[in-house]
Design a protein around this motif. Structure first.
Motif, PDB file in Angstrom:
ATOM      1  N   UNK C  83      14.873  28.308  35.421  1.00 45.97           N
ATOM      2  CA  UNK C  83      16.046  28.381  36.218  1.00 45.97           C
ATOM      3  C   UNK C  83      16.088  29.895  36.746  1.00 45.97           C
ATOM      4  N   UNK C  86      19.787  35.975  36.084  1.00 49.03           N
ATOM      5  CA  UNK C  86      19.888  37.404  36.523  1.00 49.03           C
ATOM      6  C   UNK C  86      19.109  38.129  35.781  1.00 49.03           C
ATOM      7  N   UNK C  89      16.182  43.550  37.887  1.00 49.98           N
ATOM      8  CA  UNK C  89      16.336  43.922  39.052  1.00 49.98           C
ATOM      9  C   UNK C  89      17.636  43.950  39.711  1.00 49.98           C
ATOM     10  N   UNK C  90      18.583  43.148  39.086  1.00 49.48           N
ATOM     11  CA  UNK C  90      19.933  42.885  39.742  1.00 49.48           C
ATOM     12  C   UNK C  90      20.040  41.711  40.667  1.00 49.48           C
ATOM     13  N   UNK C  91      18.850  40.844  40.633  1.00 49.23           N
ATOM     14  CA  UNK C  91      19.132  39.676  41.340  1.00 49.23           C
ATOM     15  C   UNK C  91      18.649  38.371  40.687  1.00 49.23           C
ATOM     16  N   UNK C  92      19.121  37.459  41.035  1.00 47.74           N
ATOM     17  CA  UNK C  92      18.713  36.054  40.258  1.00 47.74           C
ATOM     18  C   UNK C  92      17.336  35.760  40.445  1.00 47.74           C
ATOM     19  N   UNK C 340      24.465  43.321  33.920  1.00 50.37           N
ATOM     20  CA  UNK C 340      24.646  42.540  32.938  1.00 50.37           C
ATOM     21  C   UNK C 340      23.919  42.891  31.750  1.00 50.37           C
ATOM     22  N   UNK C 341      24.597  43.048  30.356  1.00 57.62           N
ATOM     23  CA  UNK C 341      23.351  43.274  29.333  1.00 57.62           C
ATOM     24  C   UNK C 341      22.780  42.069  28.828  1.00 57.62           C
TER      25      UNK C 341
END
Lengths: 295, 333, 443
Positions: C83, C86, C89-92, C340-341
């Protein structure tokens, strides 16, 4: 003493006239022939130099207009049909009237509706933020809220609403030059038909996530439930990647989809407040008929 | 998690230098020279400095607030530096009205008309100074003779600067050796016992400030050293060719604001080149122009003009003198 | 006089809090999210599906080109889903999510700890092995290692450079590795030398790691051809080009590669991974990660399975401090702040740095005063003040002439700017615009 003055006058006049003669001949030699119509066309253009036509400034557009055999693909969004007709008259060419457009912001994810998930602290432009990561909310598609569109707008037709963190288009000032559309890295701004009385219906969301994820990141996201698609009597709505899109050319502004949308992602703008259901349909009929009159 | 973390592009750490700190370092570096001028010129020096500083700050604030409608940035210290530099460049008995006018020109014309800090092509203090020099040539060149700390503001005795004495004397055909006897000795010149603008007299104090600026890494040594070297070399050659009509290089270095100009005026960030190579060109240009003006020009003193002229060349220098890029010349196999 | 590179550079506070903490194995997480794009180049293609059982070291995603890398499972368990998740890299991005069940390793992996010195494979076989094991540059650039080892015809390599510089402040993963796995690393270097057929390798180490320098200097006596070179502490010495300049005084030409000057650079972590892959048949599925920061109660170095959520590392290092402002994947100069951690550790994660709210704030922006500090610190000899202007005005052709593509994004200019200008932010934007233009020109 008087001879000095005399000499000065004579020598300076001599220098002046020699220079004038040289300049005259040089100017003759290097004279560039220019179609006088370019100047006339430029005169007719709004001189906004916005680049909305795709050419560098009004001068560039005027040259392109004069050069082109068929000017119908060229359009000055600022001047609109009036200016194009004038231009066509000057050039003796044909031009079709085009529907006036206006920019709409396809995101309603205000501070209240779309919770922030982190704070951004870089250079305050959307483009840099979008190059860095998916944005300061859970939605990676929506408005980044740093106002690149405001910076590029030459007509002061767009401003950031401090309450919502979203840009707002002032319809009267918007010339549909498309600068904001190009500037927005998330492509949330779209030029849509102005319609009568500036009435617009559009999906104010560009989120392509699955319903659950979209809904979690933003209260007013399009969740791709396809209810609007089913209710639309004109087949104007398509659904792709969990995102609905209303085709402005097919939409008859009946407002049925607006009521159906469970997340209020579809906006209706400049409509009178709703009365009874029956009357509203009648109202649409009127709009339809008046549109026909327009054509 | 209920608290939000911050996201920003790299880097994530920063040096603690700020524009404000740099400016206040320059102010600190100017304090010894200020102290020396107070020591030699007394009350006058204090009054002139205060008036110049206050009026510069005030004009900057007024212009930003009411004309440009910006958020005033007078706390960054740049107007303070301009004020002190302007005071350094005028005689200590200059009437208050003239100082205020000079401040207005320095800040209003020299700086704000170009868009404020960072955009001015010319050093604002020098613009103010040159404006005053041209507008009030007499007032601006009647230098008080050092009278000690107790000298009042208005009652200073005036006299010529050593450079002016030499220049005028040579013009009249006097012998250089006679003229040199009239001016203070080199040692006196070094610690500032001479007539002149407030800040330019004490070479020792300026050198102290230079050392501080270097220590704090506010400036690099290139501009001051290139100016001083060029002047020393140029005047040295002329002195060797004919010591009868040309003063010795040390005399040239110690008089007439060379030190002040080289250390505090030419090194102004905004109006000096960006590359080391450019700085050398800039410094050499100032040195050559200074000597040309001094020896062949109408004014006995040329540093201000030389710096302003070279300021005008800075954009050109920046455009053509580029740092050597990494890997530009492939020296490996 | 210690060696260093010639031009520019800065010296940020070193803050190596975790340099004395030995590497500890991090307990296994409950689930891992393994991104299928962890390297530079084409993303890999997942070859497992939901419900598949995998063992530690099983290949789960396949390289899709020459510049690409295989990805192996770091845990044993069941594939829960593939799936978009995140990542750092900061992207999904697409991730393979595996629910952990036990710790069952693939039988072909030699789990013994004894040092195996003899290199039995030929150079071709070594490169193939490195390719199959999914090894990428572990210094942070994550460039597939086998590409760097495959020398095109006509190029001659005469020296292998091993990067033990670790010029980023805070990070200590390479430092610990050099102390604790020195012998393995040296064998790894020998393997790399054999693959490249060179007989000289230079290990560059900055002088702030005297214990590592002493340790390795003593050991290299038994490894002919390998030299240890202490270097002056100067950021960004860990940059390939700067390191080559510092060690062998050659300048990689603009737009060129290290092999244009006869050198190949590998990180010490990569050398260790090469040893494990070639001698122990263990593909790359775990790495050393430093968890550090002023507020962290136990700054540590962990051996972490790829795909472990960052939150778990922070927990093991004493928990997320109350005043956390930023969580950075990598070092403070070039690392990426995560949003996000829960993002997973990837092959390129050399450290997790926690910064306080105060430290995370940027300097207040003021106007450029043309102090030329950015010009003097730029290790590439560029003029950042000019590049930011040209980017803001969208003068893309001028930007290209000004050499924006030579920028190595080390961040020295932003670090030093007294006006707090976001120089690198804009230069990056300019770079992306110019590279798009260059790409379109080639087509």
């Amino acid at each position: 003493m008087s001879t000095t003055i005399l000499l000065t006058i004579i020598s300076l006049s001599a220098i002046g006239s020699i220079a004038a003669i040289i300049l005259y001949f040089v100017a003759q030699k290097f004279k560039v022939f220019e179609d006088p119509r370019i100047g006339m066309v430029e005169e007719a253009l709004p001189a906004a130099n916005c680049g909305g036509c795709g050419y560098p400034g009004c001068r560039g557009f005027a040259e392109a207009l004069v050069r082109a055999d068929d000017i119908s693909p060229l359009f000055c969004p600022v001047g609109g049909n009036d200016v194009m007709t004038t231009v066509a008259k000057i050039l003796g060419k044909e031009v079709e009237a085009k529907e006036p457009l206006v920019a709409v912001i396809r995101c309603s994810g205000s501070f209240a509706k779309r919770p922030r998930t982190n704070e951004y602290d870089g250079a305050t432009t959307c483009i840099i933020s979008s190059n860095l990561y998916s944005g300061d909310t859970g939605c990676q598609y929506g408005c980044l809220g740093m106002g690149d569109c405001v910076t590029v707008c030459k007509f002061d037709a767009i401003y950031m609403d401090k309450e919502t963190g979203l840009p707002v288009v002032i319809d009267d000032k918007c010339t549909a030059c498309g600068a904001c559309v190009k500037a927005c890295p998330n492509i949330i701004i779209e030029l849509r038909k102005k319609n009568k009385k500036d009435r617009k219906i559009f999906v104010s969301c560009v989120n392509k996530d699955k319903g659950g994820i979209a809904k979690k990141s933003c209260e007013v996201a399009c969740i791709g439930c396809s209810k609007c698609v089913k209710v639309c009597p004109y087949e104007a709505i398509t659904l792709e990647n969990f995102l609905a899109y209303i085709d402005p050319n097919k939409c008859k502004l009946c407002r049925k989809c607006v009521e159906e949308c469970p997340t209020n992602a579809i906006l209706e703008i400049n409509f009178p407040p709703r009365k009874q259901k029956d009357e509203s349909i009648e109202g649409t009929e009127q709009v339809k008929s008046s549109e026909k009159e327009n054509e | 998690m209920n608290r939000l973390i911050t996201v920003s592009p790299s880097p994530h750490v920063y040096e603690d230098t700020t524009v404000k700190r740099l400016m206040f370092d320059v102010v600190i570096a100017m304090l010894p020279a200020l102290a020396m001028s107070i020591y030699f010129f007394g009350m006058g020096a204090i009054i002139v400095t205060l008036v110049a500083v206050v009026s510069c700050l005030m004009f900057e604030w007024l212009i930003q607030k009411f004309l440009l409608k910006q958020e005033p940035t007078i706390t960054d210290g740049s107007a303070l530096v301009t004020g002190i530099l302007l005071a350094f460049n005028v005689p200590s008995n200059l009437p208050i009205g003239i100082i205020i006018l000079g401040s207005l020109v320095a800040i209003g014309v020299g700086k704000m008309s170009f868009g404020g800090l960072g955009n001015n092509p010319f050093n604002p203090a020098l613009v103010g100074r040159v404006f005053l020099l041209i507008s009030f040539p007499v007032k601006m060149t009647s230098w008080p003779v050092p009278g000690g700390f107790n000298t009042g503001y208005a009652d200073a005795v005036t006299g010529a600067t050593p450079l002016a004495i030499v220049k005028e004397g040579l013009g009249k055909g006097d012998q250089l050796s006679d003229l040199m006897a009239q001016v203070p000795s080199h040692m006196e010149l070094f610690y500032g016992h001479m007539g002149g603008s407030m800040g330019e007299i004490a070479a020792v104090a300026i050198l102290l400030g230079f050392a501080y600026l270097l220590f704090r890494k506010v400036i690099t040594w290139h501009i001051p050293v290139s100016i001083l070297l060029t002047i020393a070399l140029f005047t040295g050659i002329m002195w060797m060719v004919n010591p009868q009509t040309n003063a010795d290089p040390l005399f040239h270095l110690l008089t007439g604001g060379v030190m002040l100009g080289a250390v505090f005026m030419a090194t102004d960030y905004v109006t000096s080149p960006m590359t080391i190579k450019g700085m050398w060109i800039f410094g050499i240009g100032i040195g050559v122009l200074t000597v040309l003006i001094r020896v062949f020009g109408a004014y006995p003193e040329g540093v201000s003009f030389a710096i302003l002229i070279m300021n005008a060349f800075v954009p050109l220098i920046n455009a053509y003198v580029k740092p050597k890029r990494f890997g530009e010349a492939n020296n490996g196999k | 006089m210690l060696k260093t590179f010639a031009k520019g550079g800065v010296h940020p506070a070193e803050c190596k809090y975790s340099e004395d903490s030995a590497i500890v194995n991090l307990p296994l997480p409950k689930t891992v999210n393994i991104p299928i794009a962890q390297h530079i180049g084409a993303p890999s293609k997942a070859i497992v599906a939901k419900g598949d059982k995998v063992k530690v070291g099983d290949k789960i995603a396949e390289s899709t080109g020459f510049v690409s890398a295989n990805i192996h499972s770091s845990v044993s368990g069941t594939v829960a889903k593939i799936d978009d998740i995140l990542d750092s890299t900061g992207y999904k991005r697409p991730c393979i999510v595996i629910d952990v069940e036990g710790d069952d390793w693939n039988e072909t992996i030699d789990r013994s700890t004894e040092l195996k010195k003899e290199i039995s494979l030929t150079d071709k076989e070594i490169i193939a092995k490195i390719n199959a094991s999914g090894i990428v540059g572990l210094g942070g650039a994550t460039f597939p290692s086998h590409v760097k080892l495959s020398i095109p015809d006509g190029k001659k390599i005469n020296v292998l450079i091993i990067n033990g510089v670790e010029c980023e402040p805070y990070l200590t993963s390479d430092h610990r590795l050099m102390l604790e796995k020195a012998e393995e690393m040296l064998v790894g270097i020998q393997i790399l030398m054999k693959a490249l057929s060179v007989n000289r390798a230079m290990i560059g180490i900055e002088n702030n790691k005297p214990d590592a320098i002493a340790h390795l200097t003593a050991l290299v006596k038994n490894y002919p051809g390998i030299e240890v070179h202490p270097l002056k502490v100067q950021y960004p010495q860990g940059g390939e080009k700067q390191l080559i300049k510092a060690l062998i005084n050659r300048e990689v030409p603009s737009g060129g590669l290290p092999l244009d000057v006869g050198a190949v650079v590998h990180n010490v972590g990569t050398a260790f991974a090469v040893y494990e892959a070639v001698q122990k048949n263990k593909p790359l599925f775990e790495r050393v990660v430093t968890v550090t920061g002023q507020l962290i109660s136990k700054p540590s170095n962990f051996m972490v399975r790829i795909g472990t959520p960052v939150s778990q590392l922070i927990e093991a290092a004493g928990g997320l401090p109350e005043d956390t402002g930023k969580v950075i994947n990598g070092g403070p100069m070039m690392g990426k702040a995560v949003n996000s951690i829960e993002v997973p550790v990837t092959k390129g994660t050399s450290g997790i740095l926690i910064m306080s709210k105060d430290a995370a704030k940027r300097k207040k922006e003021s106007t450029c005063i043309r102090c030329a500090k950015c010009v003097s610190v730029c290790p590439q000899g560029l003029e950042p003040y000019l590049l930011i202007k040209q980017t803001q005005l969208e003068k893309n052709d001028k930007l290209e002439q000004s050499g924006v593509m030579d920028c190595i994004e080390c961040g020295s200019c932003s670090y030093t700017c007294p006006a707090g200008l976001p120089l690198l932010d804009y230069i990056r934007l300019g770079k992306s615009r110019v590279s798009r233009i260059i790409r379109s020109r080639k087509q």
